[in-house]
Motif scaffolding. Structure first.
Motif, PDB file in Angstrom:
ATOM      1  N   GLY B  15       0.841  -1.192   0.000  1.00 20.75           N
ATOM      2  CA  GLY B  15       0.000   0.000   0.000  1.00 20.75           C
ATOM      3  C   GLY B  15       0.872   1.236   0.000  1.00 20.75           C
ATOM      4  O   GLY B  15       1.991   1.212  -0.507  1.00 20.75           O
ATOM      5  N   LYS B  16       0.333   2.306   0.538  1.00 17.56           N
ATOM      6  CA  LYS B  16       1.132   3.509   0.771  1.00 17.56           C
ATOM      7  C   LYS B  16       1.152   3.736   2.268  1.00 17.56           C
ATOM      8  O   LYS B  16       0.107   3.884   2.895  1.00 17.56           O
ATOM      9  N   TRP B  17       2.343   3.708   2.848  1.00 17.86           N
ATOM     10  CA  TRP B  17       2.483   3.784   4.303  1.00 17.86           C
ATOM     11  C   TRP B  17       3.381   4.958   4.673  1.00 17.86           C
ATOM     12  O   TRP B  17       4.525   4.779   5.087  1.00 17.86           O
ATOM     13  N   PRO B  18       2.845   6.178   4.515  1.00 17.09           N
ATOM     14  CA  PRO B  18       3.688   7.363   4.722  1.00 17.09           C
ATOM     15  C   PRO B  18       4.242   7.489   6.145  1.00 17.09           C
ATOM     16  O   PRO B  18       5.269   8.135   6.348  1.00 17.09           O
ATOM     17  N   ASP B  19       3.586   6.867   7.107  1.00 18.23           N
ATOM     18  CA  ASP B  19       4.048   7.020   8.500  1.00 18.23           C
ATOM     19  C   ASP B  19       5.013   5.931   8.942  1.00 18.23           C
ATOM     20  O   ASP B  19       5.469   5.933  10.073  1.00 18.23           O
ATOM     21  N   LYS B  20       5.293   4.983   8.063  1.00 13.93           N
ATOM     22  CA  LYS B  20       6.202   3.897   8.450  1.00 13.93           C
ATOM     23  C   LYS B  20       7.484   3.976   7.643  1.00 13.93           C
ATOM     24  O   LYS B  20       7.464   3.762   6.429  1.00 13.93           O
ATOM     25  N   VAL B 106      19.799 -21.940   9.710  1.00 17.73           N
ATOM     26  CA  VAL B 106      18.614 -21.074   9.623  1.00 17.73           C
ATOM     27  C   VAL B 106      19.048 -19.707   9.104  1.00 17.73           C
ATOM     28  O   VAL B 106      19.875 -19.040   9.740  1.00 17.73           O
ATOM     29  N   VAL B 107      18.536 -19.323   7.964  1.00 14.82           N
ATOM     30  CA  VAL B 107      18.922 -18.059   7.338  1.00 14.82           C
ATOM     31  C   VAL B 107      17.664 -17.353   6.837  1.00 14.82           C
ATOM     32  O   VAL B 107      16.755 -17.994   6.302  1.00 14.82           O
ATOM     33  N   ALA B 108      17.630 -16.028   7.010  1.00 16.32           N
ATOM     34  CA  ALA B 108      16.472 -15.251   6.566  1.00 16.32           C
ATOM     35  C   ALA B 108      16.825 -14.438   5.327  1.00 16.32           C
ATOM     36  O   ALA B 108      17.954 -13.984   5.164  1.00 16.32           O
ATOM     37  N   ALA B 109      15.821 -14.254   4.462  1.00 13.55           N
ATOM     38  CA  ALA B 109      15.938 -13.343   3.312  1.00 13.55           C
ATOM     39  C   ALA B 109      14.839 -12.300   3.436  1.00 13.55           C
ATOM     40  O   ALA B 109      13.702 -12.635   3.772  1.00 13.55           O
ATOM     41  N   LEU B 110      15.205 -11.054   3.157  1.00 14.33           N
ATOM     42  CA  LEU B 110      14.297  -9.940   3.438  1.00 14.33           C
ATOM     43  C   LEU B 110      14.330  -8.903   2.316  1.00 14.33           C
ATOM     44  O   LEU B 110      15.394  -8.620   1.757  1.00 14.33           O
ATOM     45  N   GLY B 111      13.167  -8.340   2.040  1.00 18.13           N
ATOM     46  CA  GLY B 111      13.108  -7.188   1.141  1.00 18.13           C
ATOM     47  C   GLY B 111      12.047  -6.230   1.651  1.00 18.13           C
ATOM     48  O   GLY B 111      10.949  -6.658   2.031  1.00 18.13           O
ATOM     49  N   ALA B 112      12.377  -4.961   1.709  1.00 21.02           N
ATOM     50  CA  ALA B 112      11.414  -3.959   2.176  1.00 21.02           C
ATOM     51  C   ALA B 112      11.612  -2.697   1.360  1.00 21.02           C
ATOM     52  O   ALA B 112      12.747  -2.319   1.059  1.00 21.02           O
ATOM     53  N   GLU B 113      10.511  -2.070   0.995  1.00 21.31           N
ATOM     54  CA  GLU B 113      10.635  -0.955   0.053  1.00 21.31           C
ATOM     55  C   GLU B 113       9.564   0.090   0.278  1.00 21.31           C
ATOM     56  O   GLU B 113       8.393  -0.237   0.451  1.00 21.31           O
ATOM     57  N   ARG B 114       9.992   1.339   0.290  1.00 21.21           N
ATOM     58  CA  ARG B 114       9.047   2.447   0.159  1.00 21.21           C
ATOM     59  C   ARG B 114       9.379   3.145  -1.139  1.00 21.21           C
ATOM     60  O   ARG B 114      10.461   3.706  -1.292  1.00 21.21           O
ATOM     61  N   ASP B 215       4.391   0.610  -1.392  1.00 22.54           N
ATOM     62  CA  ASP B 215       5.299   0.269  -0.297  1.00 22.54           C
ATOM     63  C   ASP B 215       4.931  -1.136   0.182  1.00 22.54           C
ATOM     64  O   ASP B 215       3.749  -1.473   0.241  1.00 22.54           O
ATOM     65  N   GLY B 216       5.927  -1.902   0.564  1.00 23.85           N
ATOM     66  CA  GLY B 216       5.634  -3.242   1.080  1.00 23.85           C
ATOM     67  C   GLY B 216       6.907  -3.918   1.544  1.00 23.85           C
ATOM     68  O   GLY B 216       8.016  -3.427   1.291  1.00 23.85           O
ATOM     69  N   ALA B 217       6.749  -5.027   2.247  1.00 24.79           N
ATOM     70  CA  ALA B 217       7.908  -5.781   2.731  1.00 24.79           C
ATOM     71  C   ALA B 217       7.548  -7.249   2.843  1.00 24.79           C
ATOM     72  O   ALA B 217       6.395  -7.587   3.116  1.00 24.79           O
ATOM     73  N   ALA B 218       8.538  -8.100   2.617  1.00 23.15           N
ATOM     74  CA  ALA B 218       8.318  -9.544   2.732  1.00 23.15           C
ATOM     75  C   ALA B 218       9.608 -10.216   3.177  1.00 23.15           C
ATOM     76  O   ALA B 218      10.708  -9.749   2.847  1.00 23.15           O
ATOM     77  N   ALA B 219       9.459 -11.276   3.948  1.00 24.49           N
ATOM     78  CA  ALA B 219      10.622 -12.026   4.432  1.00 24.49           C
ATOM     79  C   ALA B 219      10.314 -13.514   4.386  1.00 24.49           C
ATOM     80  O   ALA B 219       9.164 -13.925   4.535  1.00 24.49           O
ATOM     81  N   GLY B 345       1.035  -3.610  -6.886  1.00 23.83           N
ATOM     82  CA  GLY B 345       1.974  -2.549  -7.219  1.00 23.83           C
ATOM     83  C   GLY B 345       3.375  -3.047  -6.933  1.00 23.83           C
ATOM     84  O   GLY B 345       3.582  -3.975  -6.150  1.00 23.83           O
ATOM     85  N   GLU B 346       4.336  -2.424  -7.609  1.00 23.29           N
ATOM     86  CA  GLU B 346       5.717  -2.827  -7.425  1.00 23.29           C
ATOM     87  C   GLU B 346       6.299  -2.222  -6.159  1.00 23.29           C
ATOM     88  O   GLU B 346       6.298  -1.010  -5.995  1.00 23.29           O
ATOM     89  N   ALA B 347       6.792  -3.073  -5.273  1.00 21.18           N
ATOM     90  CA  ALA B 347       7.669  -2.637  -4.188  1.00 21.18           C
ATOM     91  C   ALA B 347       8.970  -3.371  -4.490  1.00 21.18           C
ATOM     92  O   ALA B 347       9.171  -4.514  -4.094  1.00 21.18           O
ATOM     93  N   THR B 348       9.816  -2.736  -5.252  1.00 19.91           N
ATOM     94  CA  THR B 348      10.815  -3.426  -6.072  1.00 19.91           C
ATOM     95  C   THR B 348      11.602  -4.525  -5.360  1.00 19.91           C
ATOM     96  O   THR B 348      11.626  -5.653  -5.823  1.00 19.91           O
ATOM     97  N   THR B 349      12.266  -4.202  -4.257  1.00 24.99           N
ATOM     98  CA  THR B 349      13.148  -5.203  -3.653  1.00 24.99           C
ATOM     99  C   THR B 349      12.391  -6.238  -2.832  1.00 24.99           C
ATOM    100  O   THR B 349      12.952  -7.260  -2.454  1.00 24.99           O
ATOM    101  N   ALA B 350      11.116  -5.972  -2.553  1.00 22.20           N
ATOM    102  CA  ALA B 350      10.336  -6.893  -1.715  1.00 22.20           C
ATOM    103  C   ALA B 350       9.528  -7.894  -2.529  1.00 22.20           C
ATOM    104  O   ALA B 350       9.175  -8.965  -2.038  1.00 22.20           O
TER     105      ALA B 350
END
Ligand code: ZN
Lengths: 144, 396
Positions: B15-20, B106-114, B215-219, B345-350
């Motif tokens: 979505g659009k998360w201007p406060d985060k 145990v390894v994590a992969a993460l992407g988060a984008e505004r 904006d979005g994030a995924a792990a 919508g594209e949140a490119t790295t996530a």
């Protein structure tokens, strides 16, 4: 063309010759591939020589596909009296396809497969530089 | 190589998360992934993060470091990877390799984008001359990203007779799928008329046939077989995991170049097709085995063309498949049951990690509101600037 060469929007893409404008590309001495614009190297994995020379590309081709740019691009793109325009992908032969604006071809006239010829046309008029031009593709045969 | 398993995934709604800030989106996605996997930060031995060029990462793309400095200073390796819109799958490949090699469990992969507002700006570092393609495409012809895809779509209409209506129906399907997915940004269904009523951006593509930016994030948390056995956690096998780059002679109109040198026999969008083929080979499966395909639908054209490029069916058959419901959630192969980028919508790295999360939940039967019945094998496919491609196959 007589007199001064046209002021281009970016240098090094077009050479004005006696027969009209030509795009400046690279020709690989190793594998013969043509590139546009000029390349720093030859990415062909089957090519071992990879030495490039500057070359003038064919000035005629056929329209492979196109779109109509309906909204105004961001400010790096400058054009007087902005209006939607046709953007084409032109096959120049030898596997080389080049994108560019089409000149003098309306959206109802444009057709995949049509023959096109390289042109140089003004995009905008600048107070200091005068008419600033880019390369475009016009219908072949339209030019005198 | 040791087998690798997906332990869990977490997604912050798009979505659009201007406060985060971006870091907050990242931490929330990580928390959700850890909870889904039934593990905690002390269990995580390494973090691979897809690095945004828009925000966070201490200004240097150090997104993994920023996260661990916020919540887990336990000396773990921080791997920060680029790859533009495909960076998420490159982060996952890095995490996968750390486990497959035997180095970690145990390894994590993460992407988060505004994403920035409006147009994705020209990246820094280029010169204002003919050596920078992203400069050239703007000043010489004003070629926007949608124009590149529109040129592909127009050619498809020429080659296969794809109609404007079929192209519209691809968007309609994505929005119908998203209606049931609480992580999607656009969840109101649309009809063909609404697609046609949206502004024409670059013929034949209307606004509703082109993905917006969000904006979005995924792990995703990956684990070794040892860990899965030891912990008794339910896990899904990562049967294939591959990334690649483009091949010489690829006919795709590659953003932001202004010309292409085409050679016979080279697949279109070869960076993705190459990764997909390697993933198939690793997993020992074929297109007919895939129940769910989560693929990058930057436009409606992608929905029609990409499954063909991957060998799911013959070139040109995508139109018939779509028109006859074969790509729907209850169809032959569910394409983007999540709703895809057209609904997120594209949140490119996530976004590549969002795809993996979706497939994981589909295989577990937990895709609430948009579940593909009895999904056993799922695949992702994503494309990024610079001719980066990646594909992941999960099986249960
Ligand atoms: Zn060569």
């Amino acid at each position: 063309m007589n007199g001064a060469d046209p002021e281009m929007v970016v240098e090094g893409l077009v050479e004005m010759g006696p027969g009209g404008p030509r795009l400046i590309g690279s020709h690989c001495l190793g594998c013969g591939t043509l590139y546009f614009p000029q390349m720093p190297g030859c990415p062909n994995p089957d090519c071992h020589d990879k030495r490039l020379e500057r070359t003038l590309l064919p000035d005629e081709g056929t329209l492979y596909s196109y779109t109509i740019q309906r909204y105004q691009p961001p400010p790096l793109f400058r054009m007087d009296d902005w209006a939607p325009y046709v953007l084409g992908l032109v096959d120049l032969g030898a596997g080389l396809r080049v994108m560019g604006m089409l000149s003098g071809i309306g959206e109802n006239e444009v057709e995949i497969g049509m023959k096109l010829r390289l042109a140089v046309e003004p995009l905008y008029r600048d107070a200091e530089r005068g008419d600033v031009c880019t390369y475009m593709f016009a219908a072949a045969g339209d030019r005198a | 190589m040791r087998p690798v398993y997906a332990l869990g995934a977490g997604v912050h709604p798009w979505g659009k998360w201007p406060d985060k800030p971006q870091l907050q989106l990242a931490l929330e996605a990580m928390d959700a992934a850890l909870a889904d996997a039934g593990v905690a930060w002390p269990d995580v031995q390494a973090l691979a993060a897809a690095s945004s060029r828009f925000e966070g990462g201490m200004g240097w793309g150090l997104h993994a470091n920023e996260v661990v400095q916020a919540v887990a200073e336990q000396g773990m390796p921080c791997i920060n990877v680029g790859g533009a819109c495909a960076a998420g799958v490159i982060a996952l490949q890095s995490a996968y390799s750390l486990i497959a090699s035997g180095q970690y469990d145990v390894v994590a992969a993460l992407g988060a984008e505004r994403m920035p507002k409006g147009f994705i700006p020209r990246p820094p570092g280029g010169k204002d001359d003919r050596t920078d393609n992203d400069y050239l495409r703007w000043v010489t012809m004003g070629a926007t990203n949608p124009a590149y895809w529109a040129i592909e779509a127009r050619r498809r209409q020429h080659d296969h007779g794809t109609t404007a209506e079929t192209l519209a129906k691809a968007s309609v399907l994505m929005r119908r799928n998203a209606a049931g997915n609480r992580y999607a940004r656009y969840r109101d269904p649309v009809g063909v008329e609404e697609v046609f009523a949206s502004p024409m951006v670059a013929d034949p593509l209307h606004l509703l046939q082109i993905c917006p930016v969000s904006d979005g994030a995924a792990a995703v948390i990956l684990g070794s077989e040892d860990f899965v056995k030891r912990s008794g956690k339910p896990a899904v096998w990562v049967a294939g995991c591959a990334v690649g780059s483009g091949q010489f002679g690829d006919p795709a109109r590659r953003i932001p170049t202004i010309a292409t040198t085409v050679r016979e026999g080279i697949p279109h969008t070869s960076e993705v097709v190459g990764a997909v083929r390697r993933a198939f080979e690793m997993a020992g499966v074929a297109p007919k085995d895939i129940d769910v395909l989560e693929m990058a639908d930057n436009t409606a054209w992608h929905i029609l063309a990409w499954p063909e490029l991957f060998g799911f069916y013959e070139p040109g058959q995508g139109d018939w498949m779509l028109e006859n419901g074969k790509l729907a959630i209850d169809g032959e192969i569910a394409v983007n049951p999540s709703g895809g980028f057209l609904s997120f919508g594209e949140a490119t790295t996530a976004q590549a990690l969002l795809q993996v999360a979706e497939v994981l939940w589909q295989l577990r039967g937990q895709a609430e509101g948009h579940q593909v019945s009895d999904a056993k094998v799922g695949m992702t496919a994503v494309l990024g600037l610079g001719a980066n491609g990646g594909s992941v196959i999960l099986t249960r």
